[in-house]
Design an enzyme around this catalytic site. Sequence first.
Site: not given
Ligand code: NAP
Ligand code: GCO
Length: 267
Positions: A161, A148
Site C-alpha cells: 500500500y 495517503s
Molecule cells: P473503501 O470504503 O474501501 O472504498 C474503496 C473503494 O474502492 C470501494 O468503494 C471499492 O468499490 C473501490 N474499489 C476497490 N477496488 C476496485 C477496483 N478494482 N475497481 C473499482 N473500484 C474498486 O475505502 P476508503 O477508506 O473510502 O478509501 C478510499 C480511498 O482513500 C482509497 O484510495 C484509500 O486508499 C484512500 N485513503 C483512505 C484513508 C482512510 O483512512 N480511510 C486514508 C487515506 C487514503 P466497491 O466496493 O463499490 O466495489
Molecule cells: C493503515 C491505514 C492507513 C489509512 C490511510 C492513512 O492501515 O495504516 O489503513 O493506510 O488507510 O492510508 O493515510
Amino acid sequence: MNNFNNIFSLEGKIALVTGGAHGIGFEIGKALSYAGAKVVFNSSNQDSADKGVEDYAKAGVEASGFVCDVTDENAVNKMVQTIEKNYGVIDILVNNAGLIKRIPMLETSAEDFRKVVDVDLNGPFIVSKAVLPSMIKRNQGKIINICSMMSELGRENVSAYAAAKGGLKMLTRNICAEYGEANIQCNGIGPGYIATSQTAPLRERQQDGSRQPFDEFIVSRTPAARWGETDDLQGPAVFLASNASNFVNGQILYVDGGILAYIGRQP
Ligand code: NAP
Ligand code: GCO
C-alpha cells in the site's frame, strides 16, 4: 456582486469518482454534486453500484453508477466512452478506488503485492490515461488522486500500500509535468486516518470497550486528537476540482488533522 463566489462553482462540469459508492469517494461525490457537478462513479460490482445510486439519491444527488474494474483497461476505456457519449467530456476525475492489505512484508505474497499496486497505482494510471485525451482537446481538466499518509510515511504491515501510494504521489507530479501546459491540473489529496470501512478493523473496540493500542496511537499522533471523518475531505476536493485551484499543480494536499506536522503527544 463580484463573481468570487463562483470561483468554487462546478456548475456544468462532469465528475467521475472511481470507487464512489461509499466511504471517502461517496462523500467527495456528494460535495462535487452540491457544488454543481454531474457525478458519475464506478464500483467493482453491481450490488455496490446500485446501492451507491440509492444512497446518492437519499442525499439529493442524481448520480450515475457504472460497474468497472479500474485495473481493466478495456473496461475503463469503454466506461469513459459511454460517459462521454451519454453525459459529455469528463472535466474532473477523482482517482479514489483503493485497496489495502495489512500483512507483514515477509508474509506478503508477490500476488498480494501486485494486487494492491494494480488497484492503487495502475488503476489511477489507466483511468487518467482514458480521460486525459478529451481534457487535452478542450485545454482544461482536473485530476485528483487520493493518496495517503503512506505517500510520505512507512508503517509496519502495509508495504504494498505504501509503495503504491508513494508511487501515486509521483504519478500526480508527472501528470502535472507532462500536461500542465494543456491546462490540466493534477493534484493529490492525502487523507489522514479517516473513519471508513477500510479503517474499521483499526478502530474496533476491545472486549472491555477500550480503544485498540493502534487507535490510541493514531489519536495521540493527531493534533486534532481525533480520527478524520469523510466529510472533512469535501472542501479540499471542491477546491482542487474548481477554478479556485487553476494555478495549483502537482501538489498533495494533506487533510490529516496535523499528523505530518507533529512528533506526537508527549508520554
Ligand atoms: P473503501 O470504503 O474501501 O472504498 C474503496 C473503494 O474502492 C470501494 O468503494 C471499492 O468499490 C473501490 N474499489 C476497490 N477496488 C476496485 C477496483 N478494482 N475497481 C473499482 N473500484 C474498486 O475505502 P476508503 O477508506 O473510502 O478509501 C478510499 C480511498 O482513500 C482509497 O484510495 C484509500 O486508499 C484512500 N485513503 C483512505 C484513508 C482512510 O483512512 N480511510 C486514508 C487515506 C487514503 P466497491 O466496493 O463499490 O466495489
Ligand atoms: C493503515 C491505514 C492507513 C489509512 C490511510 C492513512 O492501515 O495504516 O489503513 O493506510 O488507510 O492510508 O493515510
